[in-house]
Design an enzyme around this catalytic site. Structure first.
Site, PDB file in Angstrom:
ATOM      1  N   LYS A  20     -13.009  30.241  30.758  1.00  0.00           N
ATOM      2  CA  LYS A  20     -13.191  29.217  31.418  1.00  0.00           C
ATOM      3  C   LYS A  20     -12.671  30.465  33.116  1.00  0.00           C
ATOM      4  CE  LYS A  20      -9.629  26.583  31.171  1.00  0.00           C
ATOM      5  NZ  LYS A  20      -8.813  26.399  32.570  1.00  0.00           N
ATOM      6  N   SER A  21     -11.932  31.231  33.344  1.00  0.00           N
ATOM      7  CA  SER A  21     -11.474  31.667  34.663  1.00  0.00           C
ATOM      8  C   SER A  21     -12.093  32.799  35.071  1.00  0.00           C
ATOM      9  CB  SER A  21      -9.926  32.446  34.323  1.00  0.00           C
ATOM     10  OG  SER A  21      -9.166  32.182  33.564  1.00  0.00           O
ATOM     11  N   ARG A  25     -14.387  31.320  38.671  1.00  0.00           N
ATOM     12  CA  ARG A  25     -14.638  31.885  40.219  1.00  0.00           C
ATOM     13  C   ARG A  25     -15.782  32.420  40.252  1.00  0.00           C
ATOM     14  NH1 ARG A  25      -9.419  32.214  37.940  1.00  0.00           N
ATOM     15  NH2 ARG A  25      -7.975  33.665  38.581  1.00  0.00           N
ATOM     16  N   SER A 143      -1.053  31.827  40.899  1.00  0.00           N
ATOM     17  CA  SER A 143      -1.475  32.315  41.416  1.00  0.00           C
ATOM     18  C   SER A 143      -2.798  32.051  41.634  1.00  0.00           C
ATOM     19  CB  SER A 143      -2.093  33.648  40.471  1.00  0.00           C
ATOM     20  OG  SER A 143      -2.490  32.840  39.080  1.00  0.00           O
ATOM     21  N   ASP A 291      -0.421  31.238  29.545  1.00  0.00           N
ATOM     22  CA  ASP A 291      -1.032  30.690  28.852  1.00  0.00           C
ATOM     23  C   ASP A 291      -1.060  30.708  27.498  1.00  0.00           C
ATOM     24  OD1 ASP A 291      -1.892  28.989  30.655  1.00  0.00           O
ATOM     25  OD2 ASP A 291      -3.959  30.167  31.318  1.00  0.00           O
ATOM     26  N   LYS A 318       1.845  22.836  34.570  1.00  0.00           N
ATOM     27  CA  LYS A 318       0.368  21.881  34.171  1.00  0.00           C
ATOM     28  C   LYS A 318      -0.118  20.616  34.454  1.00  0.00           C
ATOM     29  CE  LYS A 318      -0.336  27.025  33.967  1.00  0.00           C
ATOM     30  NZ  LYS A 318      -1.492  28.224  34.656  1.00  0.00           N
ATOM     31  N   ARG A 322       5.305  21.849  30.002  1.00  0.00           N
ATOM     32  CA  ARG A 322       4.740  22.468  28.555  1.00  0.00           C
ATOM     33  C   ARG A 322       6.137  22.859  28.486  1.00  0.00           C
ATOM     34  NH1 ARG A 322      -1.044  25.909  30.056  1.00  0.00           N
ATOM     35  NH2 ARG A 322      -1.658  24.137  29.691  1.00  0.00           N
ATOM     36  N   LYS A 389     -10.847  20.581  27.438  1.00  0.00           N
ATOM     37  CA  LYS A 389     -10.821  20.714  28.543  1.00  0.00           C
ATOM     38  C   LYS A 389     -10.781  22.493  28.396  1.00  0.00           C
ATOM     39  CE  LYS A 389      -7.041  21.274  31.917  1.00  0.00           C
ATOM     40  NZ  LYS A 389      -7.250  21.118  32.945  1.00  0.00           N
TER      41      LYS A 389
END
Length: 406
Positions: A20-21, A25, A143, A291, A318, A322, A389
């Site tokens: 996903k990251s 991007r 970040s 994560d 988040k 969490r 998600k």
């Protein structure tokens, strides 16, 4: 969803969707430069929402729970000249601070207004040309704020120079962003506390990118292998990775006795070490890979290994807090813990509740990180659909590697 007590089937294979990251991007870069073809795109709902937001020209964009989309789109819309966009999200999204990013963009000349609470979404963004090219931003909050700026940097007339203030959180994610920029022909520099992105307004070369699978999603299968002591193979994972979460290979080998073997160029096998001697205590900093902290905590609790994990300040902002959510739910599986703003440690590891119902707090990782506990005891996962998600196929993949004992 009720997860019956199960056993782990040996030598099963799972193909996890693209990261996903990385996908998120690349989608922004593709929209900005138009010369990128993406293969193995993430199937996560966050990625879908970002993709649709980029494709459709709307006056109001609702990204629901997608925090990455909120942050990346804030910078993206800020440079869309002549376009005004209202960027909003779920109730929880409106509780997640975005002021550091907005202040940085305003410092570059962006026109962004808060529509409700100061410092939080929703935002009214009037796109314009940003002529300034130097900005300072705190590096110890998220970040993604920094990445959001870096992704638009090459579109600015004079490029972008970002000065990082404070300790850098999740540094591997910044390295990922810069590597992707270089992969699509954008020059960058990262020296000490300064990052430079050089302007690249025209680039005729076409790029094709195959997204590697998601290491944070792989963590749940490492947990299954650690608790169930059977082998699992995962595809589209190479030896080298852009993702900081690939450090879970080292974590799970050192602390839980799960060795990662590279069977082919893109397939790894998770193999339990025979007669592994568990450590008396686990202590490590996960500042670079927060994560996977939830998964590590559940694994340690399930195996009754005392632990202390630090470097978790970003978990407070988040989908939910969490750390507090993890503390509450670990108690149900026998883990008494204490938490601070950036750490969690076990106080006592005892017997799990007879009837376990795990609350997910609209957080996909809460649902998935507790699922491997079904190898020890039946449990219920509330709002199981929240996994869409990041990993919509998770329950099907879990079912494919486990077998009910009843």
């Amino acid at each position: 969803m009720l997860l019956k007590k199960s056993i782990l089937r040996d030598r099963q294979h799972v193909r996890i969707c693209g990261s996903k990251s990385i996908s998120n991007r690349l989608l922004v870069l593709k929209r900005l430069f138009g010369n990128i073809t993406i293969k193995n795109l993430s199937t996560a709902r966050d990625t879908y929402l970002l993709q649709k937001s980029l494709e459709f020209d709307r006056e109001e964009t609702d990204i629901h729970h997608a925090g990455t989309a909120m942050r990346f789109l804030t910078s993206y819309y800020a440079i869309m000249q002549g376009k005004t966009t209202i960027l909003t999200g779920s109730r929880r999204m409106k509780e997640r601070p975005i002021q550091f990013l907005v202040d940085a963009l305003r410092g570059l000349g962006a026109d962004i207004q808060y529509m409700e609470k100061e410092g939080y979404p929703p935002l009214r963004i009037k796109g314009k040309m940003l002529s300034k090219n130097f900005v300072k931003i705190r590096a110890d909050v998220s970040s993604q704020f920094i990445t959001s700026l870096l992704l638009i940097g090459a579109k600015l007339e004079n490029g972008l120079v970002v000065e990082l203030q404070g300790e850098v959180t999740s540094r591997p994610y910044l390295e990922m962003t810069l590597k992707l920029l270089r992969d699509v022909g954008i020059a960058t520099e990262f020296k000490d506390t300064g990052i430079k992105v050089f302007p690249s307004l025209k680039n005729s070369k076409n790029y094709e990118y195959t997204v590697e699978s998601d290491w944070s999603s792989a963590s749940y299968f490492y947990s299954l292998a650690a608790i169930g002591r059977k082998s699992i193979s995962l595809s589209n994972f190479g030896e080298e990775s852009l993702q900081g979460d690939s450090v879970l290979k080292k974590i799970y080998e050192e602390f839980f006795g799960i060795k990662t073997l590279q069977r082919t160029q893109d397939t790894v096998e998770l193999v339990p070490v025979r007669n592994f001697v568990y450590p008396e205590f686990i202590e490590f900093c996960m500042n670079d890979c927060p994560d996977i902290a939830q998964t590590a905590c559940v694994t340690a609790t399930a195996l009754k290994i005392p632990f202390c994990i630090t470097g978790l300040s970003t978990l407070k902002v988040k989908e939910t807090d969490r750390l507090i959510a993890l503390q509450k739910e670990l108690k149900k599986i026998g883990g008494e813990t204490e938490v601070t703003d950036q750490s969690i440690w076990s106080v006592q590891l005892g017997k799990a509740n007879e009837n376990i119902t795990i609350e997910t707090y609209n957080d996909h990782r809460m649902a998935m990180c507790f699922a491997p506990f079904c190898l020890l005891q039946e449990l219920e996962i509330k709002d199981a659909g929240v996994v869409e998600k990041s990993y919509p196929e998770f329950w099907e993949d879990l079912d494919s590697v486990t077998k009910k004992t009843e």
